[in-house]
Design a protein around this motif. Structure first.
Motif, PDB file in Angstrom:
ATOM      1  N   LEU A 121       0.825  -1.207   0.000  1.00 15.41           N
ATOM      2  CA  LEU A 121       0.000   0.000   0.000  1.00 15.41           C
ATOM      3  C   LEU A 121       0.862   1.260   0.000  1.00 15.41           C
ATOM      4  N   LEU A 122       1.931   1.265   0.786  1.00 15.11           N
ATOM      5  CA  LEU A 122       2.820   2.426   0.804  1.00 15.11           C
ATOM      6  C   LEU A 122       3.477   2.640  -0.562  1.00 15.11           C
ATOM      7  N   LEU A 123       3.896   1.564  -1.198  1.00 11.79           N
ATOM      8  CA  LEU A 123       4.489   1.684  -2.530  1.00 11.79           C
ATOM      9  C   LEU A 123       3.459   2.208  -3.529  1.00 11.79           C
ATOM     10  N   TYR A 124       2.232   1.722  -3.417  1.00 16.70           N
ATOM     11  CA  TYR A 124       1.162   2.185  -4.302  1.00 16.70           C
ATOM     12  C   TYR A 124       0.897   3.674  -4.072  1.00 16.70           C
ATOM     13  N   CYS A 125       0.877   4.092  -2.813  1.00 12.85           N
ATOM     14  CA  CYS A 125       0.669   5.508  -2.490  1.00 12.85           C
ATOM     15  C   CYS A 125       1.826   6.377  -2.976  1.00 12.85           C
TER      16      CYS A 125
END
Length: 162
Positions: A121-125
Motif C-alpha cells: 500500500l505504501l508503494l502504491y501511495c
C-alpha cells in the motif's frame, strides 16, 4: 570498461531515448530536458554500468526513474490549497489543522497494519504501478492487488471505528 568505450556505446544507443522521452512527457521541451538529464546521469554513473549488459535497458531505467521522480515532485508541490476570496486565514488555518490531524491519524493507523499489507500500500501511495510493486516485492501481481485492496479495507474499517 574505458571511458571512451562507454562513451561510444552511449552515443550509439542514446538516440532511441528521444521518442521514449517524448512519449513520457508529451512535451518537446520537457522531453529534451529528460533526455539530457538521462545522459548526464548515465555519464555520472558510468561505474555502475555492468559491461556486457543491455545498455539500452540501463538507459531506459535511468530515464523512467528520472521521469517518475520528477512526476512525484511536481505532484507534491501542485497539491497546495488555493486561497479564494471567501476563505479567511482563520478558516484556512482550521482546515490545515484538521487535515494535519487526519493525516496523522491515517498514518498512525497505516503503520499498525501487518507488513504484508502495509508495504504494498505504501508503494502504491508513492505512485508505483501494480506490476512495479510485484517486481519489487517478488510477488505475483494478483497478490499485490489483493493485498492493496485488503489494506485499504482494513484502513477504512479501522478509521471508521475512531
Amino acid at each position: 570498461m574505458s571511458f571512451h568505450t562507454f562513451h561510444a556505446q552511449l552515443l550509439e544507443n542514446a538516440e532511441f531515448l528521444k521518442p521514449v522521452a517524448m512519449a513520457l512527457t508529451k512535451d518537446p521541451e520537457a522531453a529534451k530536458d529528460l533526455y539530457q538529464e538521462t545522459l548526464y546521469k548515465a555519464l555520472k554513473n558510468k561505474d555502475k554500468y555492468l559491461e556486457g549488459s543491455n545498455i539500452r535497458a540501463w538507459l531506459y531505467t535511468i530515464m523512467r526513474n528520472l521521469f517518475i521522480n520528477d512526476y512525484r515532485r511536481a505532484a507534491k508541490y501542485s497539491s497546495s490549497i488555493e486561497l479564494t476570496p471567501n476563505i479567511t486565514n482563520n478558516t484556512l488555518a482550521d482546515v490545515n489543522a484538521e487535515n494535519m490531524l487526519r493525516t496523522k491519524e491515517i498514518k498512525g493507523t497505516l503503520y499498525k497494519l501487518p507488513l504484508s499489507f502495509k508495504k504494498p500500500l505504501l508503494l502504491y501511495c508513492d505512485g508505483f504501478k501494480y506490476h512495479e510493486i510485484a517486481e519489487m516485492l517478488h510477488e505475483p501481481m494478483g497478490t499485490v492487488k489483493s493485498r492493496i485492496h485488503l489494506a485499504r479495507k482494513l484502513l477504512c474499517t479501522t478509521m471508521s471505528r475512531h
